[in-house]
Design a protein around this motif. Structure first.
Motif, PDB file in Angstrom:
ATOM      1  N   PRO A 128     -11.066  -9.725   7.311  1.00 31.28           N
ATOM      2  CA  PRO A 128     -11.701  -9.123   6.131  1.00 31.28           C
ATOM      3  C   PRO A 128     -10.951  -9.405   4.842  1.00 31.28           C
ATOM      4  CG  PRO A 128     -10.625  -7.448   7.459  1.00 31.28           C
ATOM      5  CD  PRO A 128     -10.597  -8.709   8.271  1.00 31.28           C
ATOM      6  N   GLN A 129     -11.711  -9.655   3.801  1.00 31.15           N
ATOM      7  CA  GLN A 129     -11.145  -9.899   2.479  1.00 31.15           C
ATOM      8  C   GLN A 129     -11.597  -8.843   1.480  1.00 31.15           C
ATOM      9  OE1 GLN A 129      -9.048 -12.828   1.804  1.00 31.15           O
ATOM     10  NE2 GLN A 129      -9.017 -12.526   3.999  1.00 31.15           N
ATOM     11  N   ARG A 130     -12.507  -7.967   1.883  1.00 31.11           N
ATOM     12  CA  ARG A 130     -13.058  -6.993   0.964  1.00 31.11           C
ATOM     13  C   ARG A 130     -12.631  -5.567   1.329  1.00 31.11           C
ATOM     14  NH1 ARG A 130     -14.158  -8.021  -3.874  1.00 31.11           N
ATOM     15  NH2 ARG A 130     -15.649  -9.656  -3.471  1.00 31.11           N
ATOM     16  N   VAL A 131     -12.896  -5.129   2.556  1.00 27.61           N
ATOM     17  CA  VAL A 131     -12.493  -3.794   3.000  1.00 27.61           C
ATOM     18  C   VAL A 131     -11.268  -3.948   3.902  1.00 27.61           C
ATOM     19  CG1 VAL A 131     -13.169  -1.697   4.208  1.00 27.61           C
ATOM     20  CG2 VAL A 131     -14.870  -2.954   2.865  1.00 27.61           C
ATOM     21  N   LEU A 132     -10.126  -3.519   3.402  1.00 28.54           N
ATOM     22  CA  LEU A 132      -8.858  -3.758   4.081  1.00 28.54           C
ATOM     23  C   LEU A 132      -8.301  -2.466   4.668  1.00 28.54           C
ATOM     24  CD1 LEU A 132      -7.192  -6.023   1.360  1.00 28.54           C
ATOM     25  CD2 LEU A 132      -8.704  -6.714   3.242  1.00 28.54           C
ATOM     26  N   THR A 133      -7.641  -2.596   5.804  1.00 32.94           N
ATOM     27  CA  THR A 133      -6.964  -1.466   6.437  1.00 32.94           C
ATOM     28  C   THR A 133      -5.523  -1.396   5.944  1.00 32.94           C
ATOM     29  OG1 THR A 133      -8.310  -1.684   8.437  1.00 32.94           O
ATOM     30  CG2 THR A 133      -6.255  -0.446   8.634  1.00 32.94           C
ATOM     31  N   VAL A 134      -5.103  -0.214   5.534  1.00 30.70           N
ATOM     32  CA  VAL A 134      -3.708   0.028   5.174  1.00 30.70           C
ATOM     33  C   VAL A 134      -3.126   0.893   6.290  1.00 30.70           C
ATOM     34  CG1 VAL A 134      -2.115   0.980   3.464  1.00 30.70           C
ATOM     35  CG2 VAL A 134      -4.259  -0.091   2.723  1.00 30.70           C
ATOM     36  N   ARG A 135      -2.326   0.293   7.125  1.00 31.05           N
ATOM     37  CA  ARG A 135      -1.833   0.955   8.336  1.00 31.05           C
ATOM     38  C   ARG A 135      -1.181   2.306   8.031  1.00 31.05           C
ATOM     39  NH1 ARG A 135      -1.881  -2.074  12.863  1.00 31.05           N
ATOM     40  NH2 ARG A 135      -2.171  -4.342  12.645  1.00 31.05           N
ATOM     41  N   GLY A 136      -1.606   3.288   8.800  1.00 29.87           N
ATOM     42  CA  GLY A 136      -1.034   4.618   8.677  1.00 29.87           C
ATOM     43  C   GLY A 136      -1.522   5.411   7.486  1.00 29.87           C
ATOM     44  N   VAL A 137      -2.389   4.801   6.660  1.00 32.80           N
ATOM     45  CA  VAL A 137      -2.858   5.496   5.453  1.00 32.80           C
ATOM     46  C   VAL A 137      -4.382   5.595   5.439  1.00 32.80           C
ATOM     47  CG1 VAL A 137      -2.826   5.572   2.936  1.00 32.80           C
ATOM     48  CG2 VAL A 137      -0.859   4.651   4.188  1.00 32.80           C
ATOM     49  N   GLY A 138      -5.057   4.468   5.385  1.00 29.68           N
ATOM     50  CA  GLY A 138      -6.509   4.498   5.295  1.00 29.68           C
ATOM     51  C   GLY A 138      -7.077   3.133   4.971  1.00 29.68           C
ATOM     52  N   TYR A 139      -7.914   3.071   3.930  1.00 32.92           N
ATOM     53  CA  TYR A 139      -8.595   1.827   3.582  1.00 32.92           C
ATOM     54  C   TYR A 139      -8.573   1.614   2.074  1.00 32.92           C
ATOM     55  CZ  TYR A 139     -10.449   2.142   8.318  1.00 32.92           C
ATOM     56  OH  TYR A 139     -10.559   2.233   9.683  1.00 32.92           O
ATOM     57  N   VAL A 140      -8.699   0.332   1.709  1.00 34.42           N
ATOM     58  CA  VAL A 140      -8.799  -0.025   0.297  1.00 34.42           C
ATOM     59  C   VAL A 140      -9.877  -1.095   0.152  1.00 34.42           C
ATOM     60  CG1 VAL A 140      -6.969  -1.760   0.463  1.00 34.42           C
ATOM     61  CG2 VAL A 140      -7.569  -0.802  -1.776  1.00 34.42           C
ATOM     62  N   PHE A 141     -10.673  -0.956  -0.879  1.00 27.61           N
ATOM     63  CA  PHE A 141     -11.695  -1.956  -1.207  1.00 27.61           C
ATOM     64  C   PHE A 141     -11.084  -2.897  -2.237  1.00 27.61           C
ATOM     65  CE2 PHE A 141     -15.286  -3.780  -3.379  1.00 27.61           C
ATOM     66  CZ  PHE A 141     -16.289  -3.858  -2.418  1.00 27.61           C
ATOM     67  N   ALA A 142     -10.924  -4.180  -1.868  1.00 29.94           N
ATOM     68  CA  ALA A 142     -10.276  -5.147  -2.764  1.00 29.94           C
ATOM     69  C   ALA A 142     -11.210  -5.506  -3.915  1.00 29.94           C
ATOM     70  CB  ALA A 142      -9.902  -6.413  -1.983  1.00 29.94           C
ATOM     71  N   ARG A 143     -10.654  -5.526  -5.112  1.00 26.74           N
ATOM     72  CA  ARG A 143     -11.467  -5.868  -6.292  1.00 26.74           C
ATOM     73  C   ARG A 143     -11.909  -7.306  -6.271  1.00 26.74           C
ATOM     74  NH1 ARG A 143     -11.352  -2.304 -10.515  1.00 26.74           N
ATOM     75  NH2 ARG A 143      -9.875  -0.588 -10.356  1.00 26.74           N
ATOM     76  N   LYS A 144     -10.984  -8.233  -5.940  1.00 27.91           N
ATOM     77  CA  LYS A 144     -11.281  -9.657  -5.995  1.00 27.91           C
ATOM     78  C   LYS A 144     -10.843 -10.302  -4.701  1.00 27.91           C
ATOM     79  CE  LYS A 144     -10.606 -10.112 -10.999  1.00 27.91           C
ATOM     80  NZ  LYS A 144      -9.844 -10.831 -12.050  1.00 27.91           N
ATOM     81  N   GLN A 145     -11.713 -11.124  -4.146  1.00 28.09           N
ATOM     82  CA  GLN A 145     -11.362 -11.811  -2.924  1.00 28.09           C
ATOM     83  C   GLN A 145     -10.174 -12.738  -3.110  1.00 28.09           C
ATOM     84  OE1 GLN A 145     -15.357 -13.348  -1.902  1.00 28.09           O
ATOM     85  NE2 GLN A 145     -14.986 -12.438   0.089  1.00 28.09           N
ATOM     86  N   ASP A 146     -10.100 -13.375  -4.285  1.00 28.14           N
ATOM     87  CA  ASP A 146      -9.024 -14.341  -4.475  1.00 28.14           C
ATOM     88  C   ASP A 146      -7.666 -13.662  -4.680  1.00 28.14           C
ATOM     89  OD1 ASP A 146      -9.938 -15.184  -7.922  1.00 28.14           O
ATOM     90  OD2 ASP A 146      -9.296 -13.322  -7.009  1.00 28.14           O
ATOM     91  N   ALA A 147      -7.677 -12.329  -4.785  1.00 25.74           N
ATOM     92  CA  ALA A 147      -6.425 -11.610  -4.952  1.00 25.74           C
ATOM     93  C   ALA A 147      -5.869 -11.132  -3.614  1.00 25.74           C
ATOM     94  CB  ALA A 147      -6.613 -10.402  -5.869  1.00 25.74           C
ATOM     95  N   VAL A 148      -6.606 -11.420  -2.546  1.00 33.35           N
ATOM     96  CA  VAL A 148      -6.204 -10.956  -1.223  1.00 33.35           C
ATOM     97  C   VAL A 148      -5.532 -12.085  -0.473  1.00 33.35           C
ATOM     98  CG1 VAL A 148      -6.972  -9.968   0.948  1.00 33.35           C
ATOM     99  CG2 VAL A 148      -8.101  -9.331  -1.185  1.00 33.35           C
ATOM    100  N   GLY A 149      -4.333 -11.847   0.045  1.00 38.61           N
ATOM    101  CA  GLY A 149      -3.654 -12.887   0.780  1.00 38.61           C
ATOM    102  C   GLY A 149      -3.807 -12.718   2.276  1.00 38.61           C
TER     103      GLY A 149
END
Length: 235
Positions: free
Chosen positions: A214-235
Motif C-alpha cells: 500500500p502507498q495510500r493507507v499505511l499501517t503504523v505499527r502499535g499505533v494505528g493508520y495514516v492516509f498518505a497525502r502523496k504517493q511519491d512521498a511514500v518510501g
C-alpha cells in the motif's frame, strides 16, 4: 481542489483564451492539440470534464466520443463539444453518441463557463474542497458518496466509505483505532465489531494499485493508520 478540465482543440489562440478565462474562475485547465495528445492526457490524469473540438489535425472528435462512451472507465465523463461546424446533424450526431452538451463557435466565454458549471453540477463533479477530496488519481466524492480511482468507481460499502473518509480528512496524521472509532460515532458501527483491520484491508483492495504494498493507507505499527497525502512521498 479545483475542478480539472481537459480542452482538446488545435486552435492555440482559442485554447489560450479559454484556458486563461476558466483558470480565472477557479478551474484547473489542461490542453491538447490532437486526438493523440488528448488520449494520452485522459489516460495519465482523468479530468472532471472534457471540452472537445470536432475538427482536429489527426481525426474527428466524434471518433473519440465513441471511444469514451464505449469504455466503462470514461462512459460517464462529462463531455462538452466545441466546434465551428454548425450543421444541425453534427450536433444531433454528437449528442446521440453521448456528448452531454454542444456549443458552436464562436461563443461567449461567459456562456462556456455557465455550461461547464451546469455540466459539472449535473454530473456531481462540481468539485469544491467541501464536496470532493482529491489525492492524485483517487477522488473521494462526498456528494455522490463514492470513491473513484482513475475515474473508475471503487467497490466500497457505505461503512467502508465512511472509514476511508475519516482517514482522508486527516491525511498526513496518524490515527489510533480509538480515534477512528470516535470519528465514526453517529454511523452504524456494527460493521466494525470484528476489526477495523479487516475493513482497512478491503479499502486497500479497492483503492490501492497493489494492496500488498500500500502507498495510500499505511499501517503504523502499535499505533494505528495514516492516509498518505502523496504517493511519491511514500518510501
Amino acid at each position: 481542489m479545483s475542478p480539472r478540465l481537459l480542452l482538446i482543440d488545435d486552435d492555440k489562440r482559442l485554447t489560450q483564451m479559454v484556458g486563461d478565462y476558466l483558470r480565472s474562475h477557479g478551474y484547473d485547465v489542461r490542453s491538447a492539440e490532437t486526438l493523440q495528445q488528448g488520449r494520452a492526457a485522459l489516460a495519465a490524469d482523468p479530468p472532471d470534464a472534457l471540452l472537445l473540438d470536432l475538427m482536429l489535425p489527426d481525426g474527428d472528435g466524434l471518433d473519440l466520443t465513441r471511444e469514451l462512451r464505449a469504455d466503462a472507465r470514461t462512459r460517464r465523463l462529462p463531455l462538452l463539444m466545441l466546434t465551428a461546424r454548425g450543421e444541425p446533424m453534427d450536433r444531433i450526431l454528437g449528442l446521440e453518441l453521448g456528448a452531454d452538451d454542444y456549443l458552436p463557435k464562436p461563443f461567449e466565454p461567459r456562456e462556456l463557463l455557465a455550461r461547464v458549471k451546469a455540466l459539472l453540477r449535473r454530473s456531481g463533479a462540481a468539485g469544491s474542497a467541501d464536496d470532493q477530496l482529491v489525492f492524485g488519481r483517487l477522488v473521494i466524492d462526498l456528494g455522490a458518496r463514492q470513491a473513484r480511482l482513475a475515474g473508475k468507481p471503487c467497490d466500497l460499502t457505505s461503512h467502508q466509505f465512511e472509514l476511508l473518509l475519516v482517514l482522508a480528512r486527516a491525511a498526513g496524521r496518524v490515527l489510533s483505532r480509538d480515534q477512528i472509532m470516535d470519528s465514526l460515532k453517529g454511523h452504524p458501527l456494527d460493521a466494525f465489531d470484528r476489526s477495523i483491520d479487516v475493513h482497512i484491508s478491503r479499502i486497500r483492495s479497492a483503492i490501492e494499485d497493489d494492496p500488498k504494498n500500500p502507498q495510500r493507507v499505511l499501517t503504523v505499527r502499535g499505533v494505528g493508520y495514516v492516509f498518505a497525502r502523496k504517493q511519491d512521498a511514500v518510501g
